[in-house]
Design an enzyme around this catalytic site. Structure first.
Site, PDB file in Angstrom:
ATOM      1  N   GLU A  96      10.826 -85.214 -27.238  1.00 44.75           N
ATOM      2  CA  GLU A  96      11.959 -84.330 -27.507  1.00 44.75           C
ATOM      3  C   GLU A  96      11.582 -82.875 -27.263  1.00 44.75           C
ATOM      4  OE1 GLU A  96      13.776 -86.580 -31.423  1.00 44.75           O
ATOM      5  OE2 GLU A  96      12.307 -84.992 -31.630  1.00 44.75           O
TER       6      GLU A  96
ATOM      7  N   GLY B 171      15.339 -86.553 -34.173  1.00 47.05           N
ATOM      8  CA  GLY B 171      15.319 -87.667 -33.241  1.00 47.05           C
ATOM      9  C   GLY B 171      14.423 -88.806 -33.693  1.00 47.05           C
TER      10      GLY B 171
END
Lengths: 497, 497
Positions: free
Chosen positions: A288, A382
């Site tokens: 991410e 995430g």
């Protein structure tokens, strides 16, 4: 120099001041801001909004990619500007406003916001403010150091304000890969089979008529503050790297491992840094947010390629990397967060995911968001997109906190973000528990012996033995399951003699 | 007639008795059995194993697709045959053995077992017993009413025993689509963009030399026992269908909705049956297990196509459907469970997922597996594969149980299977809570008012108000959070005056 930054000449007339652009934001609007991992944030317009709200009250619902830096999230909350916020934050002042019930925060998986918005399940922005390196000849937007949700937010917003940041390198152009998944049910497979595959465009497409204002900005992203590795984080890295070596020796991983996803934070960064001295070669990342360790490993020749949605660096490293970002143009790609975190791609590529736990329990359930089951730290981010769908899900934490008053290994977590089914490996400075293919009672024994601090092992064994005497698949004594947290609240420590 | 059932002549010599086949299973082995949703189970060899174990002790680690019927799971446990079991079960006797700690049960997402096995993270079977309609000219195996994990288990097993069930229709052949995802990191996208897409073969490929025994079987799958809709389940269906109509009216869904995933059980089946009287047309399913309602909706012309991994029907409907299964050959496909439950395909197709909760809490966390936080009912099954990755995640339950002694809406769930981020809609007979885009404190109000039974609302409000006075993102009073469950344990009811 602006002709290089705003390459569609008809847009030059829309250059205005931050204050005038901010005046377009009306009370009750949904406001979108670029920014993910405190990187690539819109800054000039939010600053102007904060100034304006000090004099005339204004309330908006705010949606971003993820966290935004420079204390902007907190200042927006402090002047009462934000009534609703999603999908992630990492600001102390905003956190206080959320925990007191003043701001309604919707903590979402980072892959979900865009999905729900494109299907009308959550509202699109009335106005989207996006930081850009440049606007292309077509009027398309080249983002800066993050993509986040900017692609979809720009496309779905009624109006767009662009902050052209003239202190960003023009060499950012080409590092992004903007691909927006189609509306279901007519969606085709994403043609990504390797971390480096490109399937989109280098800028965010939009009808340039939607651009209602352009603001010239010189504000910098707030640099990352990462604690250097300490004795404990080094031990965590050592345990994990030792385990990965064993997996290679057993033939379950090759010597370049699997794509790495590494969460934000000092422990995860320390683990990554530990890979510099490992025997693994030609590593790749599917992650991410890229931190210092990514570039250190690249510069050391250990890491070949990194895909992510954002780059956030410390001041020292940022000065070097961001001014020479062109040197990394064939080694990095930044994607929308609903591509970087997309279940489809995560399951296909099969990353090794390393994320940080606040606490975990005897059976491997992980709390990564809520202190004492109630107060949010940042959000799930995430971690859930990866932990559920990844090849190998690893969580790391130190075994204690507050000088030993808190055990990170508890009988029952006060809040669950990651269920036991989603946890393969747990690591503290004490050791590593490989939970794969184990039943809960087997997991408990490994977790107590390998992960808990010695000062807490006896109490964990006592709880576990008592619970097992009562029976159950995951034995618990519900009248005591949360007593450690209650002790902490009442007495300042989890164990009270 | 066996030449139609065993079409590779060289295999005829491997026909043997169930007892002789069972003798191939040795103590300490990992044993694979076909079966998923109590359907397509290997039966003759397990029965023989149970008989054998009554006289000479034998212990195996057992892996299947999901639940197996006819009480086989329980009988295997009762004779001490099973020391380890995964990834799902639904048998009262096995449940007792698990909860008492005698059997080590590994409760897995249904999509995960095959993924972990193909990567060496869990052991493959030494022997796999698979029920089949037929063996093809190539020696490949045509499954019966479920695929489950049989594809991968057959391929990875050292030896395979085939139970040719001569009471199954030969028309099953062609209904299956056997596709086994590749080993990562070299995996290509799955080319499924519609429920009816076929990407595999009609039989399980294997080297026929691995087939060490063939047993002729006449045992039937145990029929499903589904309670007929009652007043409460009809109300649940009405609330849900009313909500879906509103979504269509708002333009967020078309009149054929989205592919439907519906969990096993009476409530979910009642919801599906309710669709017969709805205005929705041309429905499709992307699900795990097909129940009576699937065929009722097909016969009524409401449902066009259904993809799943298993079919389990009640006795009456089963007699009609299974003897005429060929009539459904262009309306049904059965796939491996790591395709039906694959995150990639689920996110792409975007089903509406309807699963059953045991209980849920003020903030929308769902417990679907553990009674009182400890004792397992069945397992998480595929609910987590869907809830995390689907378009819309719906959980249903009646608001109370045990004549009102138990509220299914509690301050804090005693165990979490599905986190609040994964829950969009909650439904009880009392009403429906649309939780999309809401913060936890907002969710709590809707859940209490719309879902809780009136007898429990006051107590829930009292808890919530007290918790809010303490503060927090998800306000809780940890000293009371599990008190309703403790009351139930000590006094037989959740509220004690």
């Amino acid at each position: 120099m602006l002709h290089k930054r705003i390459r569609l000449p008809s847009l030059h007339s829309r250059i205005t001041s931050a204050a005038e652009a901010a005046a377009l934001v009306k009370d009750g609007m949904t406001l979108g801001l670029s920014g993910c991992g405190c990187s690539g944030d819109a800054k000039a317009v939010p600053y102007a909004l904060i100034e304006r709200a000090r004099h005339s009250p204004l309330t908006v619902s705010l949606v971003t990619g993820a966290s935004i830096g420079n204390g902007i999230d907190g200042k927006l909350a402090e002047v009462g500007l934000v009534s609703r916020r999603k999908p992630f934050q990492a600001d102390p002042a905003l956190r206080r406003a959320i925990n007191s019930g003043k701001v309604m925060f919707v903590d979402q998986h980072l892959s979900e916001t865009a999905e729900q918005m494109r299907h009308g399940q959550i509202d699109p922005p009335d106005i989207m403010v996006v930081e850009a390196v440049a606007i292309t000849e077509q009027g398309h937007i080249v983002p800066t150091s993050s993509v986040g949700n900017s692609g979809l937010l720009v496309q779905m917003a009624k109006q767009v304000i662009v902050e052209i940041n003239i202190n960003t390198s023009l060499d950012w152009e080409g590092l992004h890969d903007i691909y927006l998944p189609e509306v279901r049910p007519n969606r085709s497979p994403m043609a990504i089979t390797r971390s480096e595959d490109r399937i989109g465009t280098s800028a965010i497409p939009l009808d340039p008529d939607k651009i209602v204002a352009i603001v010239i900005s010189e504000y910098s992203d707030a640099p990352a503050t990462i604690l250097p590795p300490d004795e404990d984080t080094r031990r965590i890295a050592d345990h994990l790297i030792g385990f990965l070596k064993d997996e290679v020796d057993a033939g379950r991983l090759s010597n370049n491992l699997a794509p790495l996803q590494v969460g934000v934070g000092s422990i995860a960064n320390a683990v990554m840094s530990g890979l510099a001295d490992s025997p693994f070669e030609d590593l790749i990342m599917w992650s991410e947010i890229l931190q210092d360790s990514t570039f250190e490993l690249m510069d050391a020749g250990k890491l070949k390629f990194a895909s992510a949605t954002s780059v956030i660096l410390t001041e020292a490293l940022g000065q070097r990397v961001f001014s020479n970002i062109g040197e990394y143009s064939d080694k990095i790609v930044l994607r929308p967060q609903d591509v970087s975190n997309h279940p489809e791609v995560i399951r296909r590529l099969g990353p090794i995911s390393i994320n940080t736990a606040l606490e975990f329990d005897l059976y491997g359930n992980v709390n990564s968001t809520l202190i004492g089951g109630t107060d949010i730290m940042n959000g799930i981010g995430g971690s859930g997109d990866f932990a559920r769908n990844t090849f190998m899900s690893i969580f790391v934490t130190k075994s204690t906190a507050k000088n030993g008053a808190i055990s990170r290994v508890v009988p029952m977590v006060s809040h669950v973000d990651h269920i036991q089914q989603d946890i393969d490996i747990l690591v503290t400075e004490q050791g590593l528990a490989d939970l794969r293919d184990l039943a809960p009672r087997e997991r408990a024994k490994l977790i107590i012996e390998h992960c808990a601090h010695p000062d807490y092992r006896e109490a964990l064994w006592a709880y576990f033995d008592k619970a097992c005497a009562k029976g159950g698949y995951t034995p618990h004594d519900l009248s005591e399951a949360l007593s450690w947290h209650v002790n902490l609240e009442n007495h300042g420590r989890m164990l009270v003699s």
